[in-house]
Every structure is written in C-alpha cells, then in structure tokens.
Design an enzyme around this catalytic site. Structure first.
Site, PDB file in Angstrom:
ATOM      1  N   ASP A   1     -24.058 -31.490 -32.150  1.00 42.12           N
ATOM      2  CA  ASP A   1     -23.126 -32.720 -32.423  1.00 42.12           C
ATOM      3  C   ASP A   1     -23.064 -32.525 -34.150  1.00 42.12           C
ATOM      4  OD1 ASP A   1     -22.149 -35.015 -33.247  1.00 42.12           O
ATOM      5  OD2 ASP A   1     -22.988 -36.249 -31.777  1.00 42.12           O
TER       6      ASP A   1
ATOM      7  N   THR B   1      -9.834 -36.154 -30.317  1.00 39.69           N
ATOM      8  CA  THR B   1      -8.368 -35.909 -30.158  1.00 39.69           C
ATOM      9  C   THR B   1      -7.498 -36.897 -29.161  1.00 39.69           C
ATOM     10  OG1 THR B   1      -8.656 -34.305 -28.356  1.00 39.69           O
ATOM     11  CG2 THR B   1      -8.678 -33.284 -30.649  1.00 39.69           C
TER      12      THR B   1
ATOM     13  N   TYR C   1      -6.358 -41.824 -35.456  1.00 40.75           N
ATOM     14  CA  TYR C   1      -6.703 -40.287 -35.312  1.00 40.75           C
ATOM     15  C   TYR C   1      -6.295 -39.690 -36.826  1.00 40.75           C
ATOM     16  CZ  TYR C   1      -5.867 -35.567 -33.851  1.00 40.75           C
ATOM     17  OH  TYR C   1      -5.630 -33.963 -34.020  1.00 40.75           O
TER      18      TYR C   1
HETATM   19  N1  LIG Z   1      -4.689 -31.011 -29.230  1.00 39.41           N
HETATM   20  C1  LIG Z   1      -3.661 -31.226 -30.066  1.00 39.41           C
HETATM   21  O1  LIG Z   1      -2.495 -31.179 -29.690  1.00 39.41           O
HETATM   22  C2  LIG Z   1      -4.046 -31.068 -31.642  1.00 39.41           C
HETATM   23  C3  LIG Z   1      -2.892 -31.099 -32.492  1.00 39.41           C
HETATM   24  C4  LIG Z   1      -2.941 -30.968 -34.027  1.00 39.41           C
HETATM   25  C5  LIG Z   1      -4.256 -30.548 -34.286  1.00 39.41           C
HETATM   26  N2  LIG Z   1      -5.196 -30.433 -33.383  1.00 39.41           N
HETATM   27  C6  LIG Z   1      -6.862 -30.303 -33.790  1.00 39.41           C
HETATM   28  O2  LIG Z   1      -7.064 -29.011 -33.201  1.00 39.41           O
HETATM   29  C7  LIG Z   1      -8.407 -28.896 -33.162  1.00 39.41           C
HETATM   30  C8  LIG Z   1      -8.906 -28.500 -31.875  1.00 39.41           C
HETATM   31  O3  LIG Z   1      -8.303 -29.339 -30.865  1.00 39.41           O
HETATM   32  P1  LIG Z   1      -8.270 -29.094 -29.373  1.00 39.41           P
HETATM   33  O4  LIG Z   1      -7.023 -29.642 -28.881  1.00 39.41           O
HETATM   34  O5  LIG Z   1      -9.161 -27.802 -29.094  1.00 39.41           O
HETATM   35  O6  LIG Z   1      -9.421 -30.330 -28.973  1.00 39.41           O
HETATM   36  P2  LIG Z   1     -10.157 -30.582 -27.647  1.00 39.41           P
HETATM   37  O7  LIG Z   1      -9.614 -29.969 -26.323  1.00 39.41           O
HETATM   38  O8  LIG Z   1     -10.026 -32.149 -27.467  1.00 39.41           O
HETATM   39  O9  LIG Z   1     -11.492 -30.313 -27.897  1.00 39.41           O
HETATM   40  C9  LIG Z   1     -12.407 -30.979 -28.883  1.00 39.41           C
HETATM   41  C10 LIG Z   1     -13.793 -30.417 -28.678  1.00 39.41           C
HETATM   42  O10 LIG Z   1     -14.498 -31.163 -29.927  1.00 39.41           O
HETATM   43  C11 LIG Z   1     -15.664 -31.717 -29.215  1.00 39.41           C
HETATM   44  N3  LIG Z   1     -16.334 -32.562 -30.208  1.00 39.41           N
HETATM   45  C12 LIG Z   1     -15.825 -33.722 -30.468  1.00 39.41           C
HETATM   46  N4  LIG Z   1     -16.402 -34.524 -31.299  1.00 39.41           N
HETATM   47  C13 LIG Z   1     -17.892 -33.586 -31.573  1.00 39.41           C
HETATM   48  C14 LIG Z   1     -18.710 -33.687 -32.022  1.00 39.41           C
HETATM   49  N5  LIG Z   1     -19.080 -34.756 -32.791  1.00 39.41           N
HETATM   50  N6  LIG Z   1     -19.789 -32.568 -31.988  1.00 39.41           N
HETATM   51  C15 LIG Z   1     -19.559 -31.667 -31.324  1.00 39.41           C
HETATM   52  N7  LIG Z   1     -18.184 -31.469 -30.748  1.00 39.41           N
HETATM   53  C16 LIG Z   1     -17.605 -32.506 -30.648  1.00 39.41           C
HETATM   54  C17 LIG Z   1     -15.275 -32.329 -28.026  1.00 39.41           C
HETATM   55  O11 LIG Z   1     -16.458 -32.547 -27.127  1.00 39.41           O
HETATM   56  P3  LIG Z   1     -16.416 -33.808 -26.101  1.00 39.41           P
HETATM   57  O12 LIG Z   1     -15.474 -33.293 -24.821  1.00 39.41           O
HETATM   58  O13 LIG Z   1     -17.781 -34.061 -25.872  1.00 39.41           O
HETATM   59  O14 LIG Z   1     -15.919 -34.822 -26.808  1.00 39.41           O
HETATM   60  C18 LIG Z   1     -14.331 -31.326 -27.397  1.00 39.41           C
HETATM   61  O15 LIG Z   1     -15.075 -30.208 -26.715  1.00 39.41           O
HETATM   62  C19 LIG Z   1      -8.870 -30.270 -33.780  1.00 39.41           C
HETATM   63  O16 LIG Z   1      -9.449 -30.171 -34.995  1.00 39.41           O
HETATM   64  C20 LIG Z   1      -7.622 -31.260 -33.685  1.00 39.41           C
HETATM   65  O17 LIG Z   1      -7.731 -32.337 -34.235  1.00 39.41           O
HETATM   66  C21 LIG Z   1      -4.921 -30.603 -31.941  1.00 39.41           C
END
Ligand SMILES: NC(=O)c1ccc[n+]([C@@H]2O[C@H](COP(=O)([O-])OP(=O)(O)OC[C@H]3O[C@@H](n4cnc5c(N)ncnc54)[C@H](OP(=O)(O)O)[C@@H]3O)[C@@H](O)[C@H]2O)c1
Length: 299
Positions: free
Chosen positions: A35, A61, A124
């Site tokens: 974590d 997210t 967010y």
């Molecule tokens: N998705 C979008 O449209 C978008 C847009 C702009 C920027 N981003 C950025 O891109 C990056 C990747 O996003 P993504 O879409 O791949 O996100 P995602 O699919 O929601 O995956 C995020 C992962 O982070 C894990 N996580 C959250 N808090 C944690 C913690 N304290 N310790 C360890 N793991 C943790 C989550 O686990 P759990 O499932 O257990 O919560 C999940 O597996 C992020 O920084 C996001 O802010 C995303």
C-alpha cells in the site's frame, strides 16, 4: 529493474504486458503487496526489490465517489505519493509519477501547458494536485506525467462501458461539451518504458510533462468512434445522441477542456503520440473480437 506500484490498475497491467513482450525487468505490486500510503510496506518493497526506477501507477481514480470519500482519495492520491517519494529519496531511486488533466479547471481556450496554473475543481483533482506537490517537494529525481481519459483492455473505463451499453441499448446519450484526448494505457505504458533508459542516464530532465494521445474529441466523439468500430463485428448500431453536461449531472464537476499540450514531452524525450483514434480502434476491435462467440465450421 523497474518497480511499479498500483500494478492491478489499467496502466499497471499494461506496463506488465509491455515489459514482458520486450523482456524488460519489471515487477508490479498490487495494493495487497504494498500500500503506497504505508511507509513500512513501501520501504520493505524498495529494500527487497532494489529497483533503479519506480513508477507510481497507483491512484484513487473513482472521480465521482471521491466527492464523498475524501479521506480515501487523499490517502491514495496525496499521502501515498508523499510516502513513495520520500522512500525513493532515501533509497536514491528516481520515480515516474502519473497525474491527470483534472489538475486544471478546463476554462482555458486551447491546450494546457505544463506551466499553466493548476486549479482543480473536484476532490480527485485536488488530491492529485496535492500528490504532485508532495512528489516535487520530496524527490528531486522525479518525472510527473499528466495524462487524460485513459482506457485499456483491463479494468473499468469509458470505452468498455460504451461497448457494454452498445450491446443492449438502441440509444446512447453522451456528453458532447467536454473536450479531451482518449489515451491508451497500452501506449502510455510503452512510452514510460521508452523513457526509462533516458531517466536512468540521469540527465537534467526531471520535472512535469504532459502526455496524451494526439487530437482532441468529446466523450460523444469517443463513444461514436467506439460504436462505429464495433458495429460491423457485432451488428449493433445504436444511435449516439450528443447531450450537454447539464443534462448528465454527476457528483464531481469536470473540466470542459482537458486538452494537454504534449510538445515538451516530444521535444525532451523524442516520442510523439499517435492520434487518439488509432488506439481506440485497436482496443475496441480486440475487446469485441475476443468477446464474440467463435463460429464453428461444423453446421
Ligand atoms: N483512468 C483515467 O481516465 C485517468 C485519467 C488521467 C490520469 N490518470 C492517472 O493515471 C494513473 C493510472 O490510472 P489507471 O487508470 O491505471 O487507474 P486504475 O485502473 O484505477 O488503477 C489504480 C490502481 O491503483 C491501486 N491503488 C490505489 N490506491 C493504492 C494504494 N494506496 N496503494 C497501492 N495501490 C493503490 C488500485 O487498487 P485498488 O483497486 O485496490 O483500489 C488500482 O489497482 C493514475 O495516476 C491516475 O490518476 C487516469
């Protein structure tokens, strides 16, 4: 080796796949493995794996849910990056930290530059902004990559939602007054792996960059493209009706303009993004084809 936190997310899984196909040494850690807000777990992971680069792909997210789960969002998006950055500073490891277009309020005409002032308009965005600040404060050797509208074959995302709705509905009503660049997690993962060697040469390239697919559309444009690509395969052609944000109330306010200017990234790292339609078309085809029943030769 590269150590990825948040390994079960869209980007984390695409990083794992991209590294495997290129035989790059990369390990992903899920929340259960480490974590990022837990300083003991993070220190233990760094000391065990001894990475030469860390990627923080972990984040809270769920943009609407964050409005009512402020502490959870703060823990994952602000405390976590601070803990990771501080542990990386102690271990002498650089970090790529992923951030978002939602640090901006969306009122600018034209694409946002890295130097534009941030002004988040939802929980967010505010927690991600605070996470960026913590990384800058605690770790000199960081690269913050702001991206937007991420989709993937893995996890939950807008593209997959549209495919699900297109299978059952005759009409989809989709917001047409928010603008952005749908970005493939697969392409973002490839780009992160491409820049890793540059970062490890430790030139003075630390700082904040924008990276999204090229070209700008709306959620309506994004959905229309997905529907058009899946139609010949599934035989389903629902109408995609443009609506205004005001007609689709959500818990979190969203920026009307999420367009990010990515020229600095191209200039420094030498990688220019492909047009958003290329990744959307490929991912749509992959998802639809893999979910279609295999036709038997036997009648
Ligand atoms: N998705 C979008 O449209 C978008 C847009 C702009 C920027 N981003 C950025 O891109 C990056 C990747 O996003 P993504 O879409 O791949 O996100 P995602 O699919 O929601 O995956 C995020 C992962 O982070 C894990 N996580 C959250 N808090 C944690 C913690 N304290 N310790 C360890 N793991 C943790 C989550 O686990 P759990 O499932 O257990 O919560 C999940 O597996 C992020 O920084 C996001 O802010 C995303």
């Amino acid at each position: 080796m590269i150590l990825v936190f948040g390994g079960n997310g869209q980007l984390g899984q695409d990083l794992m796949r991209a590294a495997a196909s290129r035989a790059i040494a990369l390990r992903t850690l899920s929340r259960a493995d480490a974590d990022i807000a837990d300083s003991v777990a993070v220190a233990a992971a760094l000391s065990h794996w001894k990475p030469n680069l860390v990627v923080n792909a972990a984040a809270y997210t769920k943009v609407d849910l964050a409005e009512s789960h402020v502490e959870d969002a703060r823990r994952d998006n602000e405390v976590g990056p601070a803990v990771l950055a501080s542990a990386c500073a102690i271990a002498g490891v650089p970090m790529v930290h992923i951030s978002t277009d939602y640090v901006f309020d969306g009122t600018k005409e034209g694409a946002y530059l890295e130097s534009d002032p941030v002004c988040p308009i939802n929980v967010y965005g505010r927690t991600k902004t605070a996470g960026e600040d913590a990384v800058r404060r605690m770790l000199k050797r960081h690269v913050i990559v702001r991206t937007a509208w991420v989709y993937s074959e893995f996890g939950h995302n807008f593209l997959k939602t549209i495919l699900r709705l297109a299978a059952t509905r005759d009409e989809l009503r989709i917001v047409a007054d928010q603008h952005g660049s749908p970005t493939s997690a697969r392409e973002l993962a490839e780009v992160i792996l491409n820049i890793a060697p540059v970062l490890l040469r430790d030139k003075d390239i630390w700082g904040t960059y924008h990276y999204t697919a090229a070209g700008v559309t709306t959620w309506h444009g994004f959905a229309s493209r997905v529907v058009a690509i899946q139609a010949p395969i599934t035989g389903r052609s629902p109408r995609v009706v443009p609506i205004r944000t005001a007609e689709y109330p959500t818990a979190a306010k969203r920026p009307a303009n999420s367009s990010l200017d990515c020229r600095l990234f191209a200039q420094v790292f030498g990688f220019s993004p492909r047009h958003w339609t290329e990744g959307v078309d490929a991912t749509t085809r992959t998802l639809v084809t893999s979910s279609q029943p295999v036709k038997s030769d036997v009648a």
